[in-house]
Design an enzyme around this catalytic site. Structure first.
Site, short mmCIF file in Angstrom:
data_model
loop_
_atom_site.label_atom_id
_atom_site.label_comp_id
_atom_site.label_asym_id
_atom_site.label_seq_id
_atom_site.Cartn_x
_atom_site.Cartn_y
_atom_site.Cartn_z
N LYS A 183 0.82 -1.21 0.00
CA LYS A 183 0.00 0.00 0.00
C LYS A 183 0.86 1.26 0.00
O LYS A 183 0.41 2.33 -0.41
CB LYS A 183 -0.96 -0.02 1.18
CG LYS A 183 -1.87 -1.26 1.11
CD LYS A 183 -3.26 -1.01 1.59
CE LYS A 183 -4.23 -2.10 1.19
NZ LYS A 183 -3.83 -3.49 1.49
C1 LIG Z 1 -4.48 -4.62 0.95
C2 LIG Z 1 -3.69 -5.85 0.85
C3 LIG Z 1 -4.00 -6.88 -0.08
C4 LIG Z 1 -5.24 -6.81 -0.96
O1 LIG Z 1 -5.12 -5.87 -1.98
P1 LIG Z 1 -6.40 -5.39 -2.82
O2 LIG Z 1 -5.88 -4.37 -3.74
O3 LIG Z 1 -7.37 -4.85 -1.80
O4 LIG Z 1 -6.96 -6.57 -3.52
C5 LIG Z 1 -3.15 -7.97 -0.17
N1 LIG Z 1 -2.07 -8.09 0.63
C6 LIG Z 1 -1.75 -7.15 1.55
C7 LIG Z 1 -0.55 -7.37 2.41
C8 LIG Z 1 -2.52 -6.00 1.68
O5 LIG Z 1 -2.19 -5.08 2.61
#
Ligand SMILES: *Cc1c(COP(=O)(O)O)cnc(C)c1O
Length: 463
Positions: free
Chosen positions: A112
């Site tokens: 993120k």
């Molecule tokens: C948010 C997140 C996901 C999922 O990602 P999306 O874009 O919501 O599908 C997968 N792995 C981790 C570690 C995350 O923080």
């Protein structure tokens, strides 16, 4: 470039407004009016270029003249300077035909950061230009809060309040929020669940008086700027293993389908992606949708990969809109029905269009644990449980003709409990994050009550 709503009932807006607004007024999500594209030669030219250079090229197609080119380039350069790996998103091979893209070298050790570091700079620039300020209220089940606090701390036009469910996130996740010392950050441990936090966020966002008073906004993954920023690493990692001269496939651990849709976008823009394997944990609404053509909400189960414990994948609405040939009336009908009864029957032609790119795989808890152990034994590498879901889905699709890049969405040390329970090995925090244990924590405790939280936000944010 103008942006239209997937529900077809809102006026089109520019990039900046689409970014700051989040949801469109008709309840839909913004998508560009037309998809920009890169030629084969332009994509080939990304080879060997610094990550921030490719990011600038991709972003520029969507931003156009709304932000001066040199400002955009500088934002990308600063955003990715905070990553500890020189290539920002390094790729390495784990087996014949299998590669891992490490998306976790940012400040909060999860993917993120890639989008949030850029979003913070974009919004800060635009707010300063328009002489506005904003207050971000963030509800987190773990990773979004840390990435948002890391990205927005110390920024002059933004205050941020991060709410997390008290006692329900890992200590590492909590410390990424609560050890920030900047005056524009507040953290709140809510006596409730993540769903309570999200409900409080939704109520607060629809409170016009509060919105006006503090410039309330959100940073969830329906934000289009976040998705564009994520499309960048599809380009850089594919080019690193030979695209566009050969086709590549991806395996993507998915919850809200933001990463999945970013991959679709990269393909739409000209990157030769043959297949995207959407990997879910036991919360397998997306996997089932691609398998049986029915998008059906189930109960949310707690798993080892909590960032994917989601049963309503917001960004799926963008894919649906594209797959019904951009019919906003049909998209509005389908997603209103989903809100009411929790089911969408995907029309056969739309399902066929989705399946040209996507295949869905649901991975059980025991398979996730076995994959954590198997990957350690075969490659010597500790991966995190979200990445393990992606690796397991790739193993099930070993027959794919093209090389597969598995997105590794978090550092193993962000989920030490699950990793050591499965493998017996406790992953060490990277050096850059070691200070987490030395700095004091600072947070307040509040009941799971919208009025109490709104009073807190006002007291903090009102000038
Ligand atoms: C948010 C997140 C996901 C999922 O990602 P999306 O874009 O919501 O599908 C997968 N792995 C981790 C570690 C995350 O923080």
């Amino acid at each position: 470039m103008r942006y239209v709503s997937t529900r077809g009932q809102s006026p089109s807006v520019g990039f900046v407004d689409a970014t700051l607004a989040g949801l469109a007024p008709d309840g839909g999500l913004y998508v560009p009016e037309t998809w920009p594209s890169f030629t084969h030669a332009e994509i080939a030219d990304f080879a060997g270029k610094p990550y921030d250079h490719v990011a600038t090229r991709v972003l520029a197609k969507f931003v156009e003249d709304e932000i001066p080119a040199e400002v955009l380039a500088e934002m990308c350069s600063e955003a990715y300077a905070s990553f500890t790996d020189a290539s920002v998103v390094p790729v390495h091979q784990i087996a014949p035909g299998g590669f891992i893209a490490e998306l976790y070298h940012g400040p909060s050790l999860a993917f993120k950061d890639v989008a949030m570091q850029l979003l913070a700079r974009l919004s800060d620039f635009v707010l300063a230009r328009e002489r506005r300020t904003q207050t971000i209220l963030c509800a987190t089940s773990g990773d979004t809060g840390g990435a948002a606090v890391e990205a927005f701390r110390g920024r002059s036009n933004t205050k941020i309040v991060a709410m997390f469910p008290d006692g329900r996130i890992s200590e590492v996740q909590r410390r990424f929020m609560t050890t920030a010392i900047e005056a524009n950050v507040r953290c709140v441990a809510v006596a409730g669940t993540f769903d309570d936090c999200q409900a409080i966020l939704k109520t607060s966002l629809s409170d016009q008086a509060l919105k006006q008073a503090v410039g309330l906004s959100a940073v969830n993954s329906i934000n289009f700027a976040r998705i564009v920023a994520q499309a960048v690493y599809y380009f850089t990692t594919a080019v690193a293993i030979g695209a566009p001269h050969r086709k590549v496939a991806f395996a993507v651990p998915s919850g809200n389908f933001g990463d999945g849709f970013a991959g679709w976008m990269a393909k739409r823009m000209g990157l030769p992606i043959s297949q995207i394997v959407i990997a879910t944990n036991a919360n397998d609404i997306l996997a089932r949708a691609f398998q049986d053509g029915r998008y059906v909400r189930g109960g949310v189960a707690a798993t080892q990969s909590p960032a994917m414990d989601i049963q309503s994948a917001s960004n799926f609405e963008r894919l649906y809109f594209e797959s019904v040939r951009r019919d906003g009336v049909e998209t509005a009908r389908a997603f209103k029905a989903f809100g009411d009864v929790g089911v969408i029957d995907i029309p056969p032609a739309a399902l066929a269009a989705m399946r040209e790119t996507f295949v869905g795989v649901g991975i059980s808890e025991s398979e996730t644990s076995r994959t954590l152990v198997g990957t350690l034994n075969e490659t010597g590498q500790l991966i995190d449980p979200h990445t393990a879901v992606g690796v397991a889905a790739w193993r099930r699709n070993r027959g794919l003709p093209d090389p597969v890049i598995i997105l590794s969405t978090a550092h193993a040390a962000k989920f030490p409990e699950a990793v050591s329970a499965a493998t017996g090995v406790t992953p060490a925090l990277p050096a850059a994050a070691k200070g987490l244990w030395d700095r004091p924590e600072r947070f307040d405790r509040l009941p799971a009550d919208a009025e109490a939280i709104q009073a807190y936000v006002r007291a903090f944010a009102e000038p």
